[in-house]
Design a protein around this motif. Structure first.
Motif: not given
Length: 446
Positions: A133-139
């Protein structure tokens, strides 16, 4: 024994009756739950840690108004759009872990999903999460889990029982203005969602020492009766990781299947904030408290407690056999606020010098008093004088029921004069030399 001493002794002995039995826990609130040996070992380890750090972080941080912003602010659909701009470029799990390790804390409790329903890990149950759901795309949870393992920190996971965004969550006392369709409430659907998420957390993110539930109070005993079906959910947690502790911030008496008792914003036995009227159970205890006023990041909330105040809180918690879970609200860019880092460093310096009077100790024989608190390790009783101005005139401090053969100033080794009487032992404290956030006197008990 004079009248004042008699009254003091009676009061202290009454208060002491609420302390947990030394080195012994009643690990079940009822007859149905039998904790595993792994749970008992986790309880012992947890109780010895005495200090942890709470992390409240999510897309609510972007608004800078605290973690309850959605409840008071926009509709859920508008709020959710913020996820598309959430890009915490400065997040570094290893830096977090090192700063927290340096504070002397021994575990982290991370908010995986708060009441706004946004998941801070890559859940497969919906797309409303930090990876999809975010452009960060890191867990970030996966990174934090690894950082905890690398830095010798235990990981606890906060998980909200309530949700202000999902239509299938049965409407409770909060979240009435977020735009949910309460007519579509479906408890069985929502319960499956929660259990599936808990299964992900407990099977995909390494060893988790505790699940920290919150939100039960949204359907509490003062509202419409509601069955949270906690026992089966607790059983799920224990089945997935047999050593995982269950904690619930429900503000009520301990329920069957719980392994820790939580107190919010108060030392156990106090209720200044109105959340801690529950009876004291013989379980490992934990007090959660904020560094400033809010849990989540609030840009205007710069009224941080001083290092001395936080040390005093840690000591008073330990004096009631409780851990301190001290909260930090990271900024939306992923950094811990500088004020928090300064306080972490200050607490860490204090614990380097005084940790043996906190770690691995039990509640002291004398419960917390206006002047301070006591902690105990074997036959060593540590008298923590936090407020010398609250000592009796002349610095003569009566400790009812205490029988010691020697006393010394912990920091210097200087002998402290003691006298033994029928009412207990009296310490003669030099109030002028009782400096710093905590003047500690070590007694060797007979």
């Amino acid at each position: 024994m004079n009248r004042i001493a008699t009254i003091l002794l009676s009061a202290l002995l009454t208060a002491a009756s609420f302390l947990p039995a030394r080195a012994e826990y009643v690990t079940s609130a009822g007859a149905g739950y039998v904790p595993s040996e792994q749970v008992r070992e986790s309880q012992r380890e947890f109780a010895a840690d005495r200090f942890g750090i709470f992390i409240h972080w999510g897309i609510y941080s972007m608004f800078g108004q605290g973690e309850w912003y959605l409840n008071y602010g926009p509709l859920a659909d508008e709020y959710a759009k913020a996820a598309r701009g959430f890009y915490p470029a400065d997040f570094n799990a290893d830096e977090w872990a090192k700063a927290i390790k340096g504070s002397g804390a021994r575990y982290i409790c991370f908010t995986t999903r708060h009441h706004d329903g946004f998941s801070m890990w890559h859940t497969g149950q919906n797309k409303y999460n930090i990876v999809d759901g975010t452009p960060f795309r890191r867990d970030v949870l996966r990174e934090l889990s690894q950082a905890c393992q690398d830095n010798g920190l235990k990981l606890h996971l906060y998980y909200s029982h309530l949700d202000w965004t999902r239509d299938d969550y049965p409407q409770g006392r909060t979240g009435h203005t977020t735009g949910r369709d309460s007519l579509r409430a479906d408890w069985q659907s929502y319960r499956r969602f929660m259990d599936n998420q808990l299964t992900e957390l407990l099977t995909g993110y390494g060893p988790i020492r505790a699940i920290w539930f919150d939100g039960y109070w949204d359907h509490d005993s003062d509202s419409v009766p509601f069955d949270w079906q906690l026992e089966s959910q607790y059983a799920l947690v224990h089945s997935l990781q047999p050593g995982c502790l269950v904690a619930n911030n429900h503000h009520e008496d301990v329920k069957d299947g719980e392994d820790i008792q939580i107190f919010e914003r108060d030392v156990p036995g106090e209720n200044t904030a109105g959340y801690s009227s529950q009876a004291l159970a013989r379980l490992p205890r934990e007090t959660c408290q904020t560094m400033n006023g809010m849990w989540g990041y609030k840009v205007k909330d710069t009224d941080y407690k001083s290092v001395d105040e936080l040390v005093a809180l840690l000591v008073r918690c330990a004096g009631m056999g409780a851990n301190l879970l001290l909260n930090i609200g990271p900024r939306p860019d992923g950094r811990l606020p500088e004020q928090c880092l300064e306080r972490l460093q200050g607490i860490g310096e204090w614990l380097k010098a005084n940790g043996e009077t906190i770690y691995g100790t039990e509640a002291g024989d004398v419960p917390p008093q206006p002047w301070g608190a006591t902690t105990r390790a074997g036959n060593r009783l540590f008298v923590h004088v936090l407020r010398p101005d609250s000592l009796p005139a002349g610095g003569t401090l009566l400790l009812p029921g205490i029988n010691a053969r020697a006393a010394r100033v912990f920091h210097t080794g200087e002998k402290v004069r003691i006298s033994q009487g029928n009412a207990g032992m009296t310490l003669n404290i030099d109030k002028e030399s009782a400096k710093g956030p905590d003047h500690i006197i070590e007694l060797t008990l007979k």
